[in-house]
Design an enzyme around this catalytic site. Structure first.
Site, PDB file in Angstrom:
ATOM      1  N   ARG A 156      66.349 137.864  19.816  1.00  0.00           N
ATOM      2  CA  ARG A 156      67.539 138.262  19.052  1.00  0.00           C
ATOM      3  C   ARG A 156      68.352 139.355  19.762  1.00  0.00           C
ATOM      4  NH1 ARG A 156      67.952 136.832  13.924  1.00  0.00           N
ATOM      5  NH2 ARG A 156      68.982 138.778  13.399  1.00  0.00           N
ATOM      6  N   ARG A 207      84.714 137.688   8.632  1.00  0.00           N
ATOM      7  CA  ARG A 207      83.272 137.591   8.848  1.00  0.00           C
ATOM      8  C   ARG A 207      82.992 136.365   9.689  1.00  0.00           C
ATOM      9  NH1 ARG A 207      78.265 139.018   5.191  1.00  0.00           N
ATOM     10  NH2 ARG A 207      76.629 138.415   6.640  1.00  0.00           N
ATOM     11  N   GLU A 238      71.040 148.191   5.078  1.00  0.00           N
ATOM     12  CA  GLU A 238      69.994 147.196   4.825  1.00  0.00           C
ATOM     13  C   GLU A 238      69.320 146.726   6.118  1.00  0.00           C
ATOM     14  OE1 GLU A 238      73.176 146.886   3.390  1.00  0.00           O
ATOM     15  OE2 GLU A 238      72.380 147.840   1.586  1.00  0.00           O
ATOM     16  N   ASN A 239      69.969 146.954   7.255  1.00  0.00           N
ATOM     17  CA  ASN A 239      69.427 146.453   8.529  1.00  0.00           C
ATOM     18  C   ASN A 239      68.117 147.131   8.951  1.00  0.00           C
ATOM     19  OD1 ASN A 239      72.696 145.780  10.028  1.00  0.00           O
ATOM     20  ND2 ASN A 239      71.293 144.387   9.004  1.00  0.00           N
ATOM     21  N   ARG A 271      71.417 134.082  15.631  1.00  0.00           N
ATOM     22  CA  ARG A 271      71.461 132.619  15.782  1.00  0.00           C
ATOM     23  C   ARG A 271      71.950 132.216  17.157  1.00  0.00           C
ATOM     24  NH1 ARG A 271      74.718 131.857  10.504  1.00  0.00           N
ATOM     25  NH2 ARG A 271      74.600 134.109  10.614  1.00  0.00           N
ATOM     26  N   TRP A 272      72.899 132.948  17.675  1.00  0.00           N
ATOM     27  CA  TRP A 272      73.443 132.661  19.010  1.00  0.00           C
ATOM     28  C   TRP A 272      72.318 132.733  20.048  1.00  0.00           C
ATOM     29  CZ3 TRP A 272      74.079 135.135  23.736  1.00  0.00           C
ATOM     30  CH2 TRP A 272      75.090 134.664  24.572  1.00  0.00           C
ATOM     31  N   ASP A 323      78.806 138.867  12.619  1.00  0.00           N
ATOM     32  CA  ASP A 323      77.547 138.200  12.263  1.00  0.00           C
ATOM     33  C   ASP A 323      77.279 137.032  13.203  1.00  0.00           C
ATOM     34  OD1 ASP A 323      75.262 137.734  10.835  1.00  0.00           O
ATOM     35  OD2 ASP A 323      76.262 136.803   9.120  1.00  0.00           O
ATOM     36  N   GLY A 324      76.000 136.733  13.385  1.00  0.00           N
ATOM     37  CA  GLY A 324      75.625 135.529  14.133  1.00  0.00           C
ATOM     38  C   GLY A 324      74.995 135.780  15.490  1.00  0.00           C
ATOM     39  N   ASN A 325      74.755 137.043  15.829  1.00  0.00           N
ATOM     40  CA  ASN A 325      74.131 137.345  17.128  1.00  0.00           C
ATOM     41  C   ASN A 325      72.747 136.720  17.246  1.00  0.00           C
ATOM     42  OD1 ASN A 325      76.317 139.011  17.526  1.00  0.00           O
ATOM     43  ND2 ASN A 325      75.209 140.918  17.146  1.00  0.00           N
ATOM     44  N   ARG A 336      64.841 145.045   9.162  1.00  0.00           N
ATOM     45  CA  ARG A 336      64.494 144.141  10.271  1.00  0.00           C
ATOM     46  C   ARG A 336      63.244 144.667  10.986  1.00  0.00           C
ATOM     47  NH1 ARG A 336      69.992 141.406  12.457  1.00  0.00           N
ATOM     48  NH2 ARG A 336      70.806 141.041  10.377  1.00  0.00           N
TER      49      ARG A 336
HETATM   50  C1  FPP Z   1      74.563 140.598  12.726  1.00  0.00           C
HETATM   51  O1  FPP Z   1      74.062 139.462  13.380  1.00  0.00           O
HETATM   52  C2  FPP Z   1      74.750 141.641  13.675  1.00  0.00           C
HETATM   53  C3  FPP Z   1      74.187 142.881  13.597  1.00  0.00           C
HETATM   54  C4  FPP Z   1      73.282 143.297  12.517  1.00  0.00           C
HETATM   55  C5  FPP Z   1      74.417 143.857  14.637  1.00  0.00           C
HETATM   56  C6  FPP Z   1      75.828 143.962  15.085  1.00  0.00           C
HETATM   57  C7  FPP Z   1      75.816 144.537  16.422  1.00  0.00           C
HETATM   58  C8  FPP Z   1      76.567 144.131  17.455  1.00  0.00           C
HETATM   59  C9  FPP Z   1      77.610 143.100  17.385  1.00  0.00           C
HETATM   60  C10 FPP Z   1      76.397 144.667  18.785  1.00  0.00           C
HETATM   61  C11 FPP Z   1      76.581 146.098  18.940  1.00  0.00           C
HETATM   62  C12 FPP Z   1      77.859 146.656  18.454  1.00  0.00           C
HETATM   63  C13 FPP Z   1      78.368 147.751  18.970  1.00  0.00           C
HETATM   64  C14 FPP Z   1      79.535 148.414  18.388  1.00  0.00           C
HETATM   65  C15 FPP Z   1      77.796 148.339  20.176  1.00  0.00           C
HETATM   66  P1  FPP Z   1      72.656 138.917  12.959  1.00  0.00           P
HETATM   67  O2  FPP Z   1      71.623 139.543  13.811  1.00  0.00           O
HETATM   68  O3  FPP Z   1      72.419 139.123  11.500  1.00  0.00           O
HETATM   69  O4  FPP Z   1      72.791 137.404  13.280  1.00  0.00           O
HETATM   70  P2  FPP Z   1      72.075 136.214  12.514  1.00  0.00           P
HETATM   71  O5  FPP Z   1      72.649 136.179  11.123  1.00  0.00           O
HETATM   72  O6  FPP Z   1      72.464 135.021  13.328  1.00  0.00           O
HETATM   73  O7  FPP Z   1      70.602 136.474  12.524  1.00  0.00           O
END
Ligand code: FPP
Length: 241
Positions: free
Chosen positions: A32, A187, A66-67, A23-24, A19-21, A70
């Site tokens: 995003r 997590r 659930e994704n 926000r990063w 988690d956190g992509n 988005r």
């Molecule tokens: C949650 O961060 C992350 C995801 C819903 C996607 C996960 C995917 C990856 C790490 C990359 C691809 C993986 C593979 C195996 C190729 P978020 O977007 O909810 O972050 P946020 O809470 O900061 O908005």
């Protein structure tokens, strides 16, 4: 079972909610998907560090049921990222001896992605260095519902006696039927939620909720978490002997 020897054993199976992509990326003023791409690049380092820390099974949550809620742009971008990831990483994963499996419902995924997933599973099916499971369109409740449907069909067909449905038979119908239960669930990003991930399987898992955003997660932090797990006293509901 290792219930009386908690110190010497690290986790055999680690599951990660990456988690956190988003926000990063936002912290850097970027879209995003920039964060998701950076997140995808972190996966290899963690996978390849598994043998060093004694982890045999690694399960990562890439896309939840659930994704789909988005934006269309983010969902399409993630699907494209998964296709690219599999195409580009297949060789390296195979050469490192990684056996890749996917869990989740493939029905809603596009045909090209499903073909890539099938091909990667086949390519790596004899590898044993690390068992990497990628949860894609995965949700525990959905998994249990699909499992129950299959189980009900077996009962209706006379292949399973309802009296034989128990804690041993039910997991055989789950997507994870060939995997051991996770010992440690990590997590990232500071959220302390399970988010519909491996609910049945993690009944006795230890949890680590850490502040690091997934694109900043390193093999050093992974090793640290695995080492601190080794010091925990897991009793599986029993008492220490
Ligand atoms: C949650 O961060 C992350 C995801 C819903 C996607 C996960 C995917 C990856 C790490 C990359 C691809 C993986 C593979 C195996 C190729 P978020 O977007 O909810 O972050 P946020 O809470 O900061 O908005």
């Amino acid at each position: 079972m290792a219930i009386s020897d908690p110190v010497s054993t690290g986790p055999r199976h680690v599951a990660i909610i990456m988690d956190g992509n988003g926000r990063w990326a936002t912290q850097r003023g970027r879209p995003r998907l920039f964060g998701h791409r950076a997140g995808a690049r972190r996966v290899r380092e963690v996978v390849e560090s598994c043998p060093d820390v004694g982890v045999e099974y690694l399960t990562i949550f890439a896309f939840s049921t659930e994704n789909w809620r988005r934006t269309q742009v983010e969902v399409a971008g993630l699907m494209s990222l998964f296709r690219m990831y599999i195409s580009r990483e297949a060789r390296a994963l195979d050469q490192f001896g990684v056996r890749v499996r996917f869990i989740g419902d493939r029905v809603r995924l596009d045909a090209k992605l499903v073909t890539l997933m099938d091909d990667l599973e086949k390519l790596t099916c004899n590898n044993t260095a690390v068992h990497l499971t990628i949860a894609l369109n995965y949700g525990s409740r959905d998994e249990v519902a699909r499992a129950t449907k299959r189980l009900a069909r077996d009962v209706a067909a006379g292949n399973l006696d309802p009296d034989d449905v128990n804690e041993e038979t039910l997991p055989k119908y789950l997507d994870t039927c060939v995997l051991p239960d996770p010992d440690l669930v990590i997590r990232t990003s500071g959220e302390a939620r399970i988010s519909n991930f491996l609910l049945w399987q993690s009944a006795y898992a230890e949890y680590e909720f850490i502040d690091t955003l997934w694109p900043d997660f390193t093999k050093e932090e992974f090793a640290q978490l695995c080492a601190s797990y080794g010091g925990r006293d897991r009793r599986f509901g029993g008492v220490k002997t």
